[in-house]
Design a protein around this motif. Structure first.
Motif, PDB file in Angstrom:
ATOM      1  N   UNK A   1     -20.642 -73.117  35.806  1.00  0.00           N
ATOM      2  CA  UNK A   1     -22.258 -73.032  35.871  1.00  0.00           C
ATOM      3  C   UNK A   1     -22.662 -73.565  37.288  1.00  0.00           C
ATOM      4  N   UNK A   2     -23.205 -72.814  37.887  1.00  0.00           N
ATOM      5  CA  UNK A   2     -24.187 -73.119  39.111  1.00  0.00           C
ATOM      6  C   UNK A   2     -25.297 -73.079  38.735  1.00  0.00           C
ATOM      7  N   UNK A   3     -26.095 -73.919  39.179  1.00  0.00           N
ATOM      8  CA  UNK A   3     -28.214 -74.283  38.768  1.00  0.00           C
ATOM      9  C   UNK A   3     -27.967 -73.429  40.386  1.00  0.00           C
ATOM     10  N   UNK A   4     -29.319 -72.616  39.901  1.00  0.00           N
ATOM     11  CA  UNK A   4     -30.272 -71.451  40.787  1.00  0.00           C
ATOM     12  C   UNK A   4     -30.891 -72.828  41.670  1.00  0.00           C
TER      13      UNK A   4
ATOM     14  N   UNK B   1     -34.326 -59.692  44.825  1.00  0.00           N
ATOM     15  CA  UNK B   1     -33.019 -59.883  45.569  1.00  0.00           C
ATOM     16  C   UNK B   1     -33.630 -59.602  46.715  1.00  0.00           C
ATOM     17  N   UNK B   2     -32.935 -60.938  47.475  1.00  0.00           N
ATOM     18  CA  UNK B   2     -32.844 -60.051  48.906  1.00  0.00           C
ATOM     19  C   UNK B   2     -31.765 -60.782  49.232  1.00  0.00           C
ATOM     20  N   UNK B   3     -31.368 -60.602  51.141  1.00  0.00           N
ATOM     21  CA  UNK B   3     -30.075 -60.560  51.840  1.00  0.00           C
ATOM     22  C   UNK B   3     -29.303 -62.182  51.996  1.00  0.00           C
ATOM     23  N   UNK B   4     -31.097 -63.235  51.092  1.00  0.00           N
ATOM     24  CA  UNK B   4     -30.462 -64.547  50.990  1.00  0.00           C
ATOM     25  C   UNK B   4     -30.394 -65.442  50.392  1.00  0.00           C
ATOM     26  N   UNK B   5     -30.627 -64.240  48.723  1.00  0.00           N
ATOM     27  CA  UNK B   5     -30.528 -64.718  47.709  1.00  0.00           C
ATOM     28  C   UNK B   5     -31.423 -63.972  46.729  1.00  0.00           C
ATOM     29  N   UNK B   6     -31.739 -64.799  46.382  1.00  0.00           N
ATOM     30  CA  UNK B   6     -33.570 -65.050  45.001  1.00  0.00           C
ATOM     31  C   UNK B   6     -34.795 -64.594  45.610  1.00  0.00           C
TER      32      UNK B   6
ATOM     33  N   UNK C   1     -28.691 -71.191  35.551  1.00  0.00           N
ATOM     34  CA  UNK C   1     -27.021 -70.931  36.218  1.00  0.00           C
ATOM     35  C   UNK C   1     -26.780 -69.980  36.422  1.00  0.00           C
ATOM     36  N   UNK C   2     -26.255 -69.719  37.417  1.00  0.00           N
ATOM     37  CA  UNK C   2     -25.553 -68.596  36.985  1.00  0.00           C
ATOM     38  C   UNK C   2     -23.953 -69.119  37.299  1.00  0.00           C
ATOM     39  N   UNK C   3     -22.832 -67.593  36.713  1.00  0.00           N
ATOM     40  CA  UNK C   3     -21.650 -68.240  36.824  1.00  0.00           C
ATOM     41  C   UNK C   3     -20.910 -66.592  37.007  1.00  0.00           C
ATOM     42  N   UNK C   4     -20.067 -66.419  37.666  1.00  0.00           N
ATOM     43  CA  UNK C   4     -18.875 -65.246  37.808  1.00  0.00           C
ATOM     44  C   UNK C   4     -17.568 -65.319  36.782  1.00  0.00           C
ATOM     45  N   UNK C   5     -17.062 -64.166  36.994  1.00  0.00           N
ATOM     46  CA  UNK C   5     -15.254 -64.674  36.597  1.00  0.00           C
ATOM     47  C   UNK C   5     -14.725 -64.890  37.259  1.00  0.00           C
ATOM     48  N   UNK C   6     -13.700 -65.561  36.867  1.00  0.00           N
ATOM     49  CA  UNK C   6     -12.423 -65.896  37.665  1.00  0.00           C
ATOM     50  C   UNK C   6     -10.936 -65.001  36.660  1.00  0.00           C
ATOM     51  N   UNK C   7     -10.525 -64.217  37.356  1.00  0.00           N
ATOM     52  CA  UNK C   7      -9.257 -63.365  37.492  1.00  0.00           C
ATOM     53  C   UNK C   7      -8.546 -64.127  36.463  1.00  0.00           C
TER      54      UNK C   7
END
Lengths: 97, 294
Positions: free
Chosen positions: B75-78, B123-128, B62-68
């Motif tokens: 969490x979002x599944x790859x 890593x590519x311009x369209x994601x992993x 999964x990936x997650x980014x910081x929310x201010x």
């Protein structure tokens, strides 16, 4: 686990209690593991479950009972059979003492 | 207890929801843009809501980014070209340049690991990119916890494996990078390995961090560090509390400044989430240097 617990309730077999203790250790419920090991090992005057004393020591250590854990590792070093576990018990005892 | 002192300058804090849930979380890895990648069991996607729970849960990345002002967000599944159906996808790491992601695909039967192999995506311009099986390292044994490092001026991959002929359990190895997702044969880190498990290596600036249950420690698996002097690793040093606890402490990672990092532990600590009992399941923790006010 439920089946083991049910079976123990019916026949009070010490081998089943040890299996339950080991399963709780694998599942990382250290308090329950200690309780199930203790149920058998506290009364094991004939040292039938000598080899289980090392795992009991590990469960005690991870449950935070370090003095009791050290005593079990010491017992295993003095009377256990497996040289690898003895070496491991010596490492454990070194940090606990 | 023993000779280990507490490092009072560090604060270890549960990263909380939505990254942690009552099941196991693992392998926190930060990309150069700050995105957090990690492995997790039991996260239900909205698209799975109507699916019947068959009791078989898979670990996925999964990936997650910081929310201010709120910490890490949902969490979002790859995508499925990384999280392949029927496999546990786990042990993710991101290279320091952010261009490559290493991870494992695991086949298990009733909790018993039958196969664990290393994969890479770029890593590519369209994601992993879709998963590419790593060559040179995988074999008829279990390979886990890949992470990039550097030895003798060469890029290497550190990992844990139970290769026959090792010291016992899982041992630490490295392999020299020879091309994209291709490596030389594994070389054991002999002086660091014991008859018990050594796991979750992490290398930064000449220091190798790893977890071991074979070196003297506070709990089950403890975190140790060892310094590379250009030809060999020093004797391991136990990091002590609060990095280590009476239970399992793994996946320790720290940034270059040594003031921000991550840890995975099944400790019974404020905010910890466990499916059953207090210590059944691993959570991700942040490690930060405490701010000193004068």
């Amino acid at each position: 686990m439920d089946q083991y617990t049910k079976a123990y309730g019916e026949v009070k077999d010490k081998d089943i209690a040890i299996k339950i203790a080991k399963t709780h250790l694998l599942l990382r419920d250290y308090t329950k593991s200690v309780n199930w090991f203790n149920r058998v090992l506290s009364k094991d005057k004939a040292n039938k479950y000598l080899e289980e004393r090392f795992l009991y020591g590990r469960a005690l250590k991870m449950a935070g009972s370090t003095t009791e854990a050290a005593a079990e590792f010491k017992t295993y070093i003095e009377t256990g059979a497996d040289p690898n576990l003895k070496a491991w018990a010596e490492t454990e005892l070194k940090e606990l003492s | 207890m023993g000779t280990l002192k507490e490092n009072v300058a560090l604060n270890v804090k549960n990263i909380g929801s939505p990254v942690n849930n009552p099941e196991n979380q693992s392998s926190p890895a930060i990309d150069v843009d700050g995105t957090l990648y990690f492995g997790s069991l039991g996260v239900k996607d909205s698209k799975d809501k109507d699916k019947k729970d068959d009791g078989v849960h898979f670990c996925n990345l999964y990936s997650s980014t910081i929310v201010p002002d709120k910490g890490y967000g949902k969490a979002t599944a790859l995508p499925e070209n990384i999280n392949r159906e029927g496999y546990h996808t786990a042990n993710v790491s991101i290279t320091p340049d952010g261009n490559t992601m290493y991870y494992t695909r695991v086949v298990s039967d009733g909790g018993h690991m039958e196969e664990s192999k290393l994969y890479a995506s770029t890593k590519t311009a369209r994601g992993w990119s879709p998963a590419l099986e790593v060559t040179g390292i995988n074999g008829d044994y279990l390979v886990r916890h890949p992470v990039e490092g550097e030895l003798y001026g060469n890029k290497v991959l550190f990992f844990a494996a139970n290769i026959p002929g090792g010291k016992g359990g899982f041992d630490l190895y490295y392999a020299n990078k020879t091309g994209e997702a291709s490596f030389s044969e594994p070389i054991g880190l002999g002086s660091l390995n014991t008859a018990m498990d050594e796991l979750t290596p992490y290398y930064i600036d000449g220091k190798l961090f790893f977890s071991s249950e074979g070196w003297p420690g506070l709990g089950g698996l403890d975190v140790f560090s060892s310094t590379w002097n250009g030809s060999e690793f020093s004797a391991p040093i136990n990091l002590g509390m609060p990095i280590n606890s009476s239970v399992d402490d793994i996946y320790y990672k720290i940034n270059k400044n040594g003031d921000m990092g991550f840890l995975v532990s099944n400790r019974d600590a404020p905010g910890s989430k466990s499916l059953k009992g207090k210590t059944c399941c691993d959570d991700i923790y942040t490690v930060e240097k405490k701010e000193i006010y004068s």
